[in-house]
Design an enzyme around this catalytic site. Structure first.
Site, short mmCIF file in Angstrom:
data_model
loop_
_atom_site.label_atom_id
_atom_site.label_comp_id
_atom_site.label_asym_id
_atom_site.label_seq_id
_atom_site.Cartn_x
_atom_site.Cartn_y
_atom_site.Cartn_z
N GLU A 157 50.29 44.70 42.37
CA GLU A 157 50.81 45.26 43.63
C GLU A 157 49.75 44.99 44.67
OE1 GLU A 157 53.80 46.99 43.75
OE2 GLU A 157 54.05 46.63 41.62
N CYS A 164 50.51 51.29 50.60
CA CYS A 164 50.96 49.93 50.34
C CYS A 164 52.35 49.71 50.93
CB CYS A 164 50.97 49.66 48.85
SG CYS A 164 51.80 50.94 47.90
P1 NDP Z 1 40.20 45.76 46.16
O1 NDP Z 1 41.05 44.64 45.73
O2 NDP Z 1 38.82 45.48 46.60
O3 NDP Z 1 40.08 46.85 45.01
C1 NDP Z 1 41.17 47.26 44.25
C2 NDP Z 1 40.69 47.66 42.86
O4 NDP Z 1 40.16 46.52 42.20
C3 NDP Z 1 39.57 48.68 42.88
O5 NDP Z 1 39.72 49.54 41.78
C4 NDP Z 1 38.34 47.84 42.73
O6 NDP Z 1 37.26 48.52 42.19
C5 NDP Z 1 38.84 46.79 41.75
N1 NDP Z 1 38.06 45.58 41.73
C6 NDP Z 1 37.51 44.92 42.76
N2 NDP Z 1 36.88 43.83 42.32
C7 NDP Z 1 37.02 43.80 40.98
C8 NDP Z 1 36.57 42.94 39.95
N3 NDP Z 1 35.88 41.86 40.21
N4 NDP Z 1 36.89 43.24 38.67
C9 NDP Z 1 37.62 44.32 38.38
N5 NDP Z 1 38.04 45.17 39.32
C10 NDP Z 1 37.76 44.92 40.60
O7 NDP Z 1 40.99 46.48 47.24
P2 NDP Z 1 40.55 47.72 48.13
O8 NDP Z 1 40.48 48.94 47.30
O9 NDP Z 1 39.40 47.38 48.98
O10 NDP Z 1 41.82 47.82 49.02
C11 NDP Z 1 41.96 46.91 50.05
C12 NDP Z 1 43.32 46.35 50.12
O11 NDP Z 1 44.13 46.60 48.97
C13 NDP Z 1 44.12 46.95 51.23
O12 NDP Z 1 43.75 46.37 52.45
C14 NDP Z 1 45.50 46.60 50.82
O13 NDP Z 1 45.82 45.33 51.25
C15 NDP Z 1 45.49 46.59 49.34
N6 NDP Z 1 46.16 47.72 48.78
C16 NDP Z 1 47.40 47.52 48.28
C17 NDP Z 1 48.08 48.53 47.73
C18 NDP Z 1 49.41 48.28 47.09
O14 NDP Z 1 49.91 49.13 46.36
N7 NDP Z 1 50.04 47.16 47.30
C19 NDP Z 1 47.56 49.88 47.71
C20 NDP Z 1 46.24 49.99 48.24
C21 NDP Z 1 45.56 48.93 48.73
P3 NDP Z 1 36.06 49.05 43.11
O15 NDP Z 1 36.62 50.14 43.94
O16 NDP Z 1 35.09 49.54 42.13
O17 NDP Z 1 35.61 47.89 43.92
#
Ligand code: NDP
Length: 685
Positions: A259, A298
């Site tokens: 998502e 989202c």
């Molecule tokens: P990220 O993609 O940075 O993070 C999402 C999750 O992935 C977090 O738990 C993060 O952990 C984890 N993650 C990041 N890098 C890695 C990796 N290399 N290996 C494993 N896990 C990883 O997104 P953000 O949280 O910064 O959110 C930003 C964007 O996400 C928003 O601008 C939006 O576009 C999207 N979003 C979409 C949603 C949806 O349902 N479609 C809902 C919420 C956000 P950690 O926090 O430890 O970095």
């Protein structure tokens, strides 16, 4: 305030463990104060997954759907009783009371909803999928599909915006399917997830290994996944792509549900004028979607499409509505919009808005200042709602591609219905889209025309607005996910969601073998002919395949006349005077419902009380051959399926539902009708 903040704990391999090192500092989004540190340094991710597969998986997969459902219900009740504990923690993420309610109680609601879903499944660890398929002329070889729980673990990598709901909306589904989970919430708000997991573990309701939590980096977890695991990811498209293309994920063909960014759109129908209720409904929906969770949803509306001649009137109405939104510290009851989840997120949103401003202009709000109550706008991650206007949506790509994950939305004009559809598709795939219209033709054109690009679509008008769950609410019973940019995933969705965690297996064999496996009687399988009428047996005593073959009954013209008089059904085919030339029939034919009644007269056994409490209805009923006067009908009556029922109240009669296959057969041994009927049958205890 202590200098060195406490570390969040990870719940892994059955223990609460803190990671090594200082960890990442987590801040209160409203005050900027340090809350805790998060680290997973030193954790052995291979052993975390191994523990889930080895300990959690067998415990869950051996339980039946009904047992797992009752477990979800018990957990939901337990957490609900403690919900007040979580609100103060949630306020620290910048969430208002309403935002927190969506996250916390919305999450528990998901557990309740999936708990109820158990009734759609058998009381077995696995289930059938779809209908049996005949594969032979003689009926001795058939096919079917079953779903068995995967032997791995669900790995949930979640976003920061819903620390509770994000975990539970996914876990409810994998637990119901019989698969354990390891949850990795986004680090910055993981203190709230940790608070809830502490209670979940303390409840003792889940079997060991059903849930593990990691607060902080996911380390090398993906290096240890196998084909039996399932990964779900919610977050940015760029991280999603990186994880989805991890070599281990590709090599092992690990299912990956994503998502990601979603440029969700709302359309104001061409029919809607300011004097219609739909006008206010539209303005209210836009404001709600921009301000709930400070737009960090989202599903939030990012693109607003409006007939070009109404643009000014609409953006002014949205602006004046936004003006009324009080922003500030969620602890103040007057506050309707809190802060973003952190300073980093505010910075990120501003950068995204800058990109949008190359082709759009701000018509409401400010990037640099915001009025807040009970808070310091510099220390807290506050941002004013920003309404942008883009006059040329076909000429600009940024507005359809750049997601500012905050209280930001862009209004754009369209000339006709087709343009609205084309513009909505320019988002290249979204989680949801809404059209506000009182014209069902317009609604149909929009849904059918743009449906390929959206996971969920809402038609909002005066008829449903009051009870509508709204544009932004994913519901456990409906698909949540969207094509293309939205990630191509599909989580939740009732039974559909559960199937993501199960392996579908096509099975082939004799009807008797397939009956034994599926625990549902298949036509042509061997029955257990017994001298005791099955209606004399209690729920526990009945076995799938218990069968009786009844006496014969002669169908006479007088019978048909009497049934016509009694029911009032004098359809021409049932009247002997009818000239049958040009009809489907040769002569007076018995009513189908008369045949069903004849069947009941033959298979219902006695005048005495027995464990059958009542007739509950008919699932399927087909009349397969006309029955003329002179036919001799008998019934093959077989116990097809048993579904236990929970006691609703203490003084309830213990019982279950029993489905029976009713085969109506004539003197030539051909089937004239078939039905599945349902009864409620008493339990012995
Ligand atoms: P990220 O993609 O940075 O993070 C999402 C999750 O992935 C977090 O738990 C993060 O952990 C984890 N993650 C990041 N890098 C890695 C990796 N290399 N290996 C494993 N896990 C990883 O997104 P953000 O949280 O910064 O959110 C930003 C964007 O996400 C928003 O601008 C939006 O576009 C999207 N979003 C979409 C949603 C949806 O349902 N479609 C809902 C919420 C956000 P950690 O926090 O430890 O970095």
């Amino acid at each position: 305030m202590c200098f060195y903040m406490a570390k969040l704990e990870n719940y892994i391999t059955g223990e609460w463990i803190t990671g090594d090192g200082e960890g990442q500092v987590l801040y209160d989004a409203v005050t900027g104060e340090e809350i805790a540190r998060a680290t997973t340094l030193g954790l052995d991710f291979a052993s975390i997954l191994d523990y889930g597969r080895r300990v959690g998986n067998p415990a869950l997969r051996e339980m039946t759907f009904h047992e797992r459902g009752r477990m979800l219900r018990a957990l939901a009740v337990y957490l609900n009783e403690r919900k007040e504990k979580f609100y103060p923690v949630s306020y620290r993420t910048g969430a208002t009371k309403l935002d927190s309610w969506i996250d916390i109680e919305g999450g528990f609601g998901n557990l309740f909803s999936n708990a109820s879903l158990r009734r759609k499944f058998p009381d077995l660890p696995y289930c059938t999928d779809g209908d049996p398929i005949g594969l032979s002329k003689g009926g001795t070889f058939i096919g079917h599909h079953i779903l068995v729980p995967k032997e791995g673990i669900a790995i949930h990598i979640n976003a920061y915006n819903f620390p509770v709901w994000g975990m539970l909306e996914k876990c409810a589904v994998n637990w119901l399917a019989g698969v354990p989970a390891v949850v990795k919430p986004a680090t910055i708000t993981s203190y709230l997830t940790e608070a809830v997991v502490k209670e979940i573990i303390a409840s003792g309701i889940l079997p060991a290994g059903a849930l593990q939590l990691i607060c902080g980096s996911a380390g090398d977890i993906l290096d240890h996944v196998t084909s039996q695991d399932v990964i779900t990811f919610t977050g940015s498209a760029s991280t999603g792509l990186k994880l989805r293309s991890h070599p281990k994920v590709l090599n092992e063909s690990v299912p990956f549900n994503m998502e990601a960014d979603s440029l969700n759109a709302i359309v104001l129908g061409e029919d809607v004028d300011p004097n219609m209720p739909e006008w206010d409904i539209f303005i209210k929906e836009v404001r709600k979607e921009m301000t709930v969770k400070a737009g960090q949803k989202c599903t939030a509306i990012r693109r607003i499409f409006v007939p070009q001649n109404k643009m000014e009137e609409v953006w002014k109405a949205i602006a004046s509505s936004l003006q009324q939104t009080t922003i500030g510290n969620p602890l103040n009851e007057k506050v309707r919009m809190g802060s973003l989840a952190g300073q980093g997120q505010r910075q990120e949103v501003k950068q995204q808005v800058q990109k949008l401003l190359a082709s759009s202009q701000i018509v409401y709000g400010s990037m640099d200042s915001v009025d807040v109550i009970d808070a310091d706008p510099n220390k807290g991650a506050f941002l004013s709602p920003l309404l942008l206007l883009n006059e040329k949506p076909f000429a600009s790509t940024a507005v359809h591609e750049v997601e500012a994950f905050g209280p930001v939305s862009t209004i754009m004009p369209y000339k006709n219905a087709d343009e609205a559809i084309q513009l909505s598709k320019k988002g290249k795939g979204s989680l949801c889209s809404t059209i506000v219209t009182a014209n069902n033709k317009m609604a149909t054109d929009y849904i059918v025309g743009a449906g390929t690009y959206h996971g969920r679509m809402l038609v909002l008008n005066a008829e449903c607005a009051k009870e509508s769950t709204g544009h932004g609410s994913p519901l456990p019973m409906l698909v949540h996910g969207g094509p293309g940019r939205a990630g191509g995933g599909e989580e939740m969705g009732g039974i559909r969601g559960v199937k993501h965690y199960m392996q579908r297996v096509a099975i082939q064999g004799s009807p008797t073998a397939i009956t034994a496996i599926t625990k549902v009687y298949q036509q042509n399988a061997k029955g257990n002919l017994s001298t005791i009428h099955p209606f004399k047996k209690y729920f526990e005593e009945l076995e799938i395949g218990d069968q009786i073959i009844t006496e014969k009954r002669l169908i006479t013209s007088e019978d048909i006349d009497r049934f016509a008089d009694l029911s009032g059904d004098h359809f021409y085919a049932h009247l002997k005077e009818t000239d049958f030339s040009g009809t489907m029939f040769e002569k007076q034919v018995a009513h189908g419902y008369f045949m069903m009644s004849v069947a009941a007269g033959l298979f219902v056994d006695s005048y005495e009380k027995n464990p059958v409490l009542l007739n509950y209805g008919i699932d399927e009923l087909r009349f397969t051959k006309p029955v003329y006067t002179g036919a001799e009908i008998h019934i093959r009556f077989t116990c097809k399926e048993k579904i236990p029922q929970d006691l609703k109240e203490a003084n309830d009669i213990p019982k279950g539902i029993v489905k029976w296959l009713v085969e109506m057969i004539d003197e030539t041994n051909e089937q004239v009708g078939i039905a599945t009927i349902l009864t409620m049958v008493k339990r012995k205890s």
